[in-house]
Design a protein around this motif. Structure first.
Motif, PDB file in Angstrom:
ATOM      1  N   PRO A 125       0.640  -1.138  -0.025  1.00 22.59           N
ATOM      2  CA  PRO A 125       0.098  -0.105  -0.116  1.00 22.59           C
ATOM      3  C   PRO A 125       0.718   1.322  -0.023  1.00 22.59           C
ATOM      4  O   PRO A 125       1.874   1.226   0.693  1.00 22.59           O
ATOM      5  CB  PRO A 125      -0.674  -0.126   1.306  1.00 22.59           C
ATOM      6  CG  PRO A 125      -0.061  -1.026   2.058  1.00 22.59           C
ATOM      7  CD  PRO A 125       0.762  -1.909   1.394  1.00 22.59           C
ATOM      8  N   TYR A 126       0.393   2.294  -0.737  1.00 27.11           N
ATOM      9  CA  TYR A 126       0.956   3.631  -0.817  1.00 27.11           C
ATOM     10  C   TYR A 126       0.018   4.770  -1.222  1.00 27.11           C
ATOM     11  O   TYR A 126      -0.500   4.580  -2.574  1.00 27.11           O
ATOM     12  CB  TYR A 126       2.135   3.704  -1.603  1.00 27.11           C
ATOM     13  CG  TYR A 126       2.796   4.955  -1.733  1.00 27.11           C
ATOM     14  CD1 TYR A 126       3.482   5.511  -0.317  1.00 27.11           C
ATOM     15  CD2 TYR A 126       3.042   5.721  -2.808  1.00 27.11           C
ATOM     16  CE1 TYR A 126       3.968   6.772  -0.521  1.00 27.11           C
ATOM     17  CE2 TYR A 126       3.525   7.074  -2.661  1.00 27.11           C
ATOM     18  CZ  TYR A 126       3.841   7.698  -1.582  1.00 27.11           C
ATOM     19  OH  TYR A 126       4.631   8.845  -1.393  1.00 27.11           O
ATOM     20  N   LYS A 127      -0.391   5.667  -0.496  1.00 28.87           N
ATOM     21  CA  LYS A 127      -1.544   6.474  -0.612  1.00 28.87           C
ATOM     22  C   LYS A 127      -1.194   7.783  -1.628  1.00 28.87           C
ATOM     23  O   LYS A 127      -2.093   8.276  -2.267  1.00 28.87           O
ATOM     24  CB  LYS A 127      -1.899   7.035   0.739  1.00 28.87           C
ATOM     25  CG  LYS A 127      -2.656   5.941   1.346  1.00 28.87           C
ATOM     26  CD  LYS A 127      -3.686   6.449   2.605  1.00 28.87           C
ATOM     27  CE  LYS A 127      -4.394   5.441   3.293  1.00 28.87           C
ATOM     28  NZ  LYS A 127      -5.047   5.956   4.483  1.00 28.87           N
ATOM     29  N   TRP A 131      -3.563  11.627  -2.124  1.00 26.23           N
ATOM     30  CA  TRP A 131      -4.661  10.779  -1.678  1.00 26.23           C
ATOM     31  C   TRP A 131      -5.946  11.466  -1.431  1.00 26.23           C
ATOM     32  O   TRP A 131      -6.934  10.971  -1.935  1.00 26.23           O
ATOM     33  CB  TRP A 131      -4.331   9.968  -0.455  1.00 26.23           C
ATOM     34  CG  TRP A 131      -5.301   9.222   0.221  1.00 26.23           C
ATOM     35  CD1 TRP A 131      -6.209   9.486   1.068  1.00 26.23           C
ATOM     36  CD2 TRP A 131      -5.465   7.781  -0.204  1.00 26.23           C
ATOM     37  NE1 TRP A 131      -6.713   8.312   1.231  1.00 26.23           N
ATOM     38  CE2 TRP A 131      -6.537   7.237   0.665  1.00 26.23           C
ATOM     39  CE3 TRP A 131      -4.622   7.065  -1.402  1.00 26.23           C
ATOM     40  CZ2 TRP A 131      -7.001   6.018   0.390  1.00 26.23           C
ATOM     41  CZ3 TRP A 131      -5.360   5.693  -1.460  1.00 26.23           C
ATOM     42  CH2 TRP A 131      -6.244   5.259  -0.785  1.00 26.23           C
ATOM     43  N   LYS A 139     -10.463   4.353  -5.133  1.00 24.92           N
ATOM     44  CA  LYS A 139      -9.410   4.042  -4.250  1.00 24.92           C
ATOM     45  C   LYS A 139     -10.234   2.891  -2.985  1.00 24.92           C
ATOM     46  O   LYS A 139     -11.154   3.265  -2.581  1.00 24.92           O
ATOM     47  CB  LYS A 139      -8.547   5.178  -3.465  1.00 24.92           C
ATOM     48  CG  LYS A 139      -9.432   6.039  -2.753  1.00 24.92           C
ATOM     49  CD  LYS A 139      -9.062   7.320  -2.272  1.00 24.92           C
ATOM     50  CE  LYS A 139      -9.830   8.506  -1.530  1.00 24.92           C
ATOM     51  NZ  LYS A 139      -9.296   9.343  -1.091  1.00 24.92           N
ATOM     52  N   ASP A 141      -9.344   1.481   0.974  1.00 20.10           N
ATOM     53  CA  ASP A 141      -8.928   2.567   2.069  1.00 20.10           C
ATOM     54  C   ASP A 141      -7.578   2.671   2.640  1.00 20.10           C
ATOM     55  O   ASP A 141      -7.236   3.484   3.361  1.00 20.10           O
ATOM     56  CB  ASP A 141      -9.589   1.615   3.476  1.00 20.10           C
ATOM     57  CG  ASP A 141     -11.164   1.624   3.373  1.00 20.10           C
ATOM     58  OD1 ASP A 141     -11.772   2.494   2.611  1.00 20.10           O
ATOM     59  OD2 ASP A 141     -11.938   0.749   4.007  1.00 20.10           O
ATOM     60  N   ASN A 142      -6.730   1.639   2.161  1.00 24.05           N
ATOM     61  CA  ASN A 142      -5.215   1.686   2.576  1.00 24.05           C
ATOM     62  C   ASN A 142      -4.154   1.980   1.495  1.00 24.05           C
ATOM     63  O   ASN A 142      -3.041   2.265   1.787  1.00 24.05           O
ATOM     64  CB  ASN A 142      -4.973   0.332   3.144  1.00 24.05           C
ATOM     65  CG  ASN A 142      -5.953  -0.164   4.071  1.00 24.05           C
ATOM     66  OD1 ASN A 142      -6.212   0.546   5.114  1.00 24.05           O
ATOM     67  ND2 ASN A 142      -6.535  -1.310   4.265  1.00 24.05           N
ATOM     68  N   GLY A 143      -4.724   2.192   0.191  1.00 24.32           N
ATOM     69  CA  GLY A 143      -3.871   2.715  -0.754  1.00 24.32           C
ATOM     70  C   GLY A 143      -3.159   1.391  -1.513  1.00 24.32           C
ATOM     71  O   GLY A 143      -2.074   1.435  -2.118  1.00 24.32           O
ATOM     72  N   LEU A 146      -5.337   2.575  -6.439  1.00 22.78           N
ATOM     73  CA  LEU A 146      -5.978   3.774  -6.571  1.00 22.78           C
ATOM     74  C   LEU A 146      -6.217   4.387  -8.103  1.00 22.78           C
ATOM     75  O   LEU A 146      -4.796   3.872  -8.499  1.00 22.78           O
ATOM     76  CB  LEU A 146      -5.691   4.952  -5.646  1.00 22.78           C
ATOM     77  CG  LEU A 146      -4.082   5.523  -5.790  1.00 22.78           C
ATOM     78  CD1 LEU A 146      -3.846   6.725  -5.430  1.00 22.78           C
ATOM     79  CD2 LEU A 146      -3.066   4.267  -5.110  1.00 22.78           C
TER      80      LEU A 146
END
Length: 364
Positions: A125-127, A131, A139, A141-143, A146
């Motif tokens: 995960p990476y937002k 974001w 997207k 919830d956690n990235g 997206l």
């Protein structure tokens, strides 16, 4: 909150920082270079510089102008790039089969494959610092996934082969030419073509049967073509009408001959969706992958995608010459976004088998 984005310097300034860091470290991975959720964007850039490269899948130069992004990233941060083109399903299979010996860093997949990759625990995960500017529907919830851009199913017609370009699904069905839809068993674009046909015939994400019935008729007429709608095949005149994302159709049209090819969003119904980046949990260059996603969502990255005819997921001001390359808003009056992603996720899992039994079994 946009202020969160501003707590780190903007990407344009960071490009300079990246260049300044070009002498820091080698391209070898080390414990100090591993990805961390606590890293600031400045730290991610520094670590990405040390990694020195990014390996993508399903993000070729000719798709949505990815080449512009790869060139910018190399110029700004010194990251070399290599891509292996493959379908969304193949990308997930690669991540899963390689496991901890992963060779790919980041991929671009259809929206339905994002939640699937997350459920299989394949994603890092990476937002990104953008974001909060991404719509909630685009997207998780956690990235883990997206969307970067949207596309709408359209018809690309070679007017050298077809006298009157179809403007609707009804037109397409009454024609006497071949129709290229792609591989519905693996390709996200082709699966959405079936959904778009369903939407035009009173179906939806839960009711895909009208779309299958539509293509069954084309199969029974012997009009489904197995020829891939590649630039090479289009140039050679081997494709009559292809069902593709609008950004692909417009790109192919302008690459080959804008007077020879036309792109129409079917006026009796179509569907708008998008593509999401997924970062491999076992990426060999995890920070380079994060930085790539960061750049894709920047103003510059979003404009790059628009140069490739994709519609940005963020609201960014496009240069006039870029906006003119896109279809007018009026072309999309009959297009609707995916209303129930959860339902479509389930349908898309079943679609390959249904395509085989309900459509290809009747092909002539």
């Amino acid at each position: 909150m946009k202020n969160n984005k501003r707590k780190v310097i903007g990407l344009v300034a960071l490009a300079g920082l990246g260049i300044a860091l070009s002498g820091c470290g080698s391209k070898d991975s080390s414990a100090a270079n591993l990805s961390s959720e606590e890293d600031t964007l400045e730290t991610i850039i520094e670590k990405a510089k040390k990694e020195g490269e990014v390996a993508s899948v399903g993000m070729p130069d000719t798709w949505a102008n990815w080449i512009g992004t790869w060139q910018d990233i190399e110029k700004a941060y010194g990251l070399t790039h290599v891509d292996t083109d493959m379908s969304s399903a193949e990308e997930l299979a690669k991540f899963e089969s390689e496991g901890t010996s992963g060779t790919a860093d980041i991929g671009d997949v259809g929206i339905s494959f994002g939640p699937l990759a997350e459920s299989k625990e394949l994603t890092l995960p990476y937002k990104t610092s953008y974001w909060d500017e991404i719509p909630d529907w685009a997207k998780d919830d956690n990235g883990d996934w997206l969307l970067s851009y949207t596309g709408t199913i359209s018809f690309l017609t070679d007017t050298n082969n077809v006298k009157k370009a179809p403007e609707s699904w009804a037109d397409l069905l009454s024609g006497d030419y071949k129709v290229s839809v792609g591989d519905v068993t693996t390709a996200n674009q082709a699966q959405f073509a079936v959904l778009a046909a369903a939407v035009a015939n009173n179906g939806d994400e839960k009711k895909i049967e009208p779309g299958l019935a539509y293509f069954k008729k084309l199969a029974e007429q012997g009009r489904l073509s197995s020829v891939d709608a590649s630039v090479a095949n289009l140039e050679k005149g081997e494709v009559d009408v292809a069902i593709v994302w609008d950004f692909n159709g417009l790109n192919y049209r302008d690459q080959i001959d804008a007077k020879r090819f036309t792109v129409n969003v079917p006026n009796d119904g179509s569907v708008t969706s998008g593509y999401t980046t997924i970062i491999n949990k076992n990426a060999p260059h995890p920070n380079a992958a994060k930085l790539t996603r960061e750049y894709i969502l920047s103003d510059e990255g979003q404009i790059n995608l628009a140069r490739g005819y994709a519609r940005p997921i963020r609201e960014v001001e496009l240069p006039a010459e870029v906006a003119e390359k896109l279809l007018p808003d009026s072309a999309y009056q009959a297009a609707v976004p995916v209303k129930d992603n959860a339902a479509w996720d389930k349908t898309s899992v079943d679609l390959p088998e249904l395509w085989q039994s309900e459509v290809l079994a009747y092909a002539k």
